[in-house]
Write an enzyme that holds these catalytic residues in place. Structure first.
Site, PDB file in Angstrom:
ATOM      1  N   GLU A 142       0.805  -1.236   0.000  1.00  0.00           N
ATOM      2  CA  GLU A 142       0.000   0.000   0.000  1.00  0.00           C
ATOM      3  C   GLU A 142       0.830   1.275   0.000  1.00  0.00           C
ATOM      4  OE1 GLU A 142      -2.766  -0.406   3.238  1.00  0.00           O
ATOM      5  OE2 GLU A 142      -3.565  -2.296   2.486  1.00  0.00           O
ATOM      6  N   GLU A 247      -6.412 -10.861  -0.591  1.00  0.00           N
ATOM      7  CA  GLU A 247      -7.314 -10.233   0.393  1.00  0.00           C
ATOM      8  C   GLU A 247      -8.744 -10.154  -0.127  1.00  0.00           C
ATOM      9  OE1 GLU A 247      -5.643  -6.848   2.394  1.00  0.00           O
ATOM     10  OE2 GLU A 247      -3.591  -7.394   1.855  1.00  0.00           O
TER      11      GLU A 247
END
Length: 357
Positions: A142, A247
């Site tokens: 991220e 995810e």
């Protein structure tokens, strides 16, 4: 008298149903490893595992002189015993990283040199411990904003934009046989996609090992447009790297802040009944919407199985999914293939064969 068959039909297995396409797995914690019931689900259905939190910096390296390896060691041993891959998560991330990593005792920021040395020591120690035992690592997590620019994290502000390059270099030195991945959410967005495409090209041009891009798939019944997801799968595969859906979960709940959809774990909003409509059970019409959404997504995944190496769900069953509490603690969601009762949902059996309607 006719002879009757006594054959027992083998139980359905996700990993067997997807065999030859890609590996399939989930995020796990220490409770799954110690629970006999969860063990059975993991070994029957998955051939790859990702630690949910136990390898994040604040968990595995909580103080400057302390490393906490007991739980990760148990996970890796469990995976080895059951012939499962483990993808480590994650070495460098702006979140769930202790403040001491970036600041001295007097509160001042560490220098570029200090932080690089600390990063290398952390990666050497953690990735090095599991050298030749882990299949791969989410090296950096991220690091991009939604517009494709680099997030103004402390990693970026102190080291500079080459902190990503350094992390991949250190990871390759520590675990030369491991696959090395970049992982992020909302990579279906064209601008963010292009930012990561540029990153991969930059690393490749410098001879820095990067093996794949993990597209975090925290989706909902209506968001995102799956055409954009498919476009990103194609774009990343053209770089010659593995593409993974990581995810993965699909929320059935209305989202309270449309401007902040994604996976920012720092977002927290007070519980409101209107955003928790299925606190008792999931109505059949919403269950059908969830099934249709998964079918549509897996039609794309199956079509591009030559480009996709792994699909990882974020969690094992609905009862422990982070979606129950994010971004509004106390909600009840139903985002995974296994329900709150740990039973496999009926539609999951069709996903390996899902095709465009």
């Amino acid at each position: 008298m006719s002879e009757q068959k006594s054959e027992v039909e083998s139980p359905f297995s996700l990993k067997q149903a997807f065999e030859g396409k890609f590996v399939i797995g989930g995020a796990v914690n220490e409770h799954h490893i110690s629970s006999e019931a969860d063990n059975l689900l993991l070994t029957q259905h998955y051939n790859t595992l990702t630690p949910e939190n136990m390898m994040k910096w604040e968990e595995i390296h909580p103080t400057p002189t302390q490393f906490s390896f007991a739980r990760p060691d148990d996970l890796v041993s469990f995976a080895e015993l059951n012939n499962m891959q483990v993808v480590g998560h994650t070495l460098v991330w702006h979140s769930q990283t202790p403040d001491w990593v970036f600041h001295r005792e007097d509160g001042s920021r560490k220098s570029r040199e200090e932080l690089l040395l600390l990063m290398k020591n952390h990666i050497d120690t953690v990735a090095g411990r599991y050298k030749n035992r882990l299949y791969g690592w989410d090296v950096v997590n991220e690091a991009f904003n939604e517009d494709g620019s680099l997030r103004q994290s402390l990693w970026y502000e102190i080291i500079g934009e080459d902190f990503i390059e350094k992390a991949f270099e250190y990871a390759h030195e520590a675990a030369p046989k491991a696959k090395l991945y970049y992982n992020d959410y909302n990579l279906f967005k064209p601008a963010k996609r292009e930012g990561v495409v540029s990153l991969v090209k930059r690393l490749q041009s410098k001879g820095i090992k990067i093996d794949g891009v993990g597209m975090q798939a925290h989706y909902s019944l209506e968001h995102p447009d799956l055409k954009e997801v498919e476009d990103s799968i194609k774009a990343f595969s053209l770089l010659g790297v593995d593409v993974m859906l990581t995810e993965l979960d699909i929320s059935v709940l209305p989202f309270p802040d449309e401007n902040n959809m994604g996976a920012d774990v720092g977002l927290s909003i007070a519980l409101q009944d209107e955003f928790n409509p299925y606190s008792d059970s999931l109505p059949s019409n919403i269950q059908k919407e969830l099934a249709d959404r998964y079918q549509s997504l897996f039609a794309i995944v199956n079509r591009h199985s030559d480009k996709i190496s792994r699909v990882t769900f974020w969690g094992l069953h609905d009862g422990h999914s982070w979606r129950n509490d994010w971004p509004m603690p106390g909600r009840k969601d139903y985002p995974l293939l296994f329900g709150h009762d740990k039973g496999l949902k009926d539609f999951a059996r069709q996903l390996p064969f899902a095709e465009d309607k």
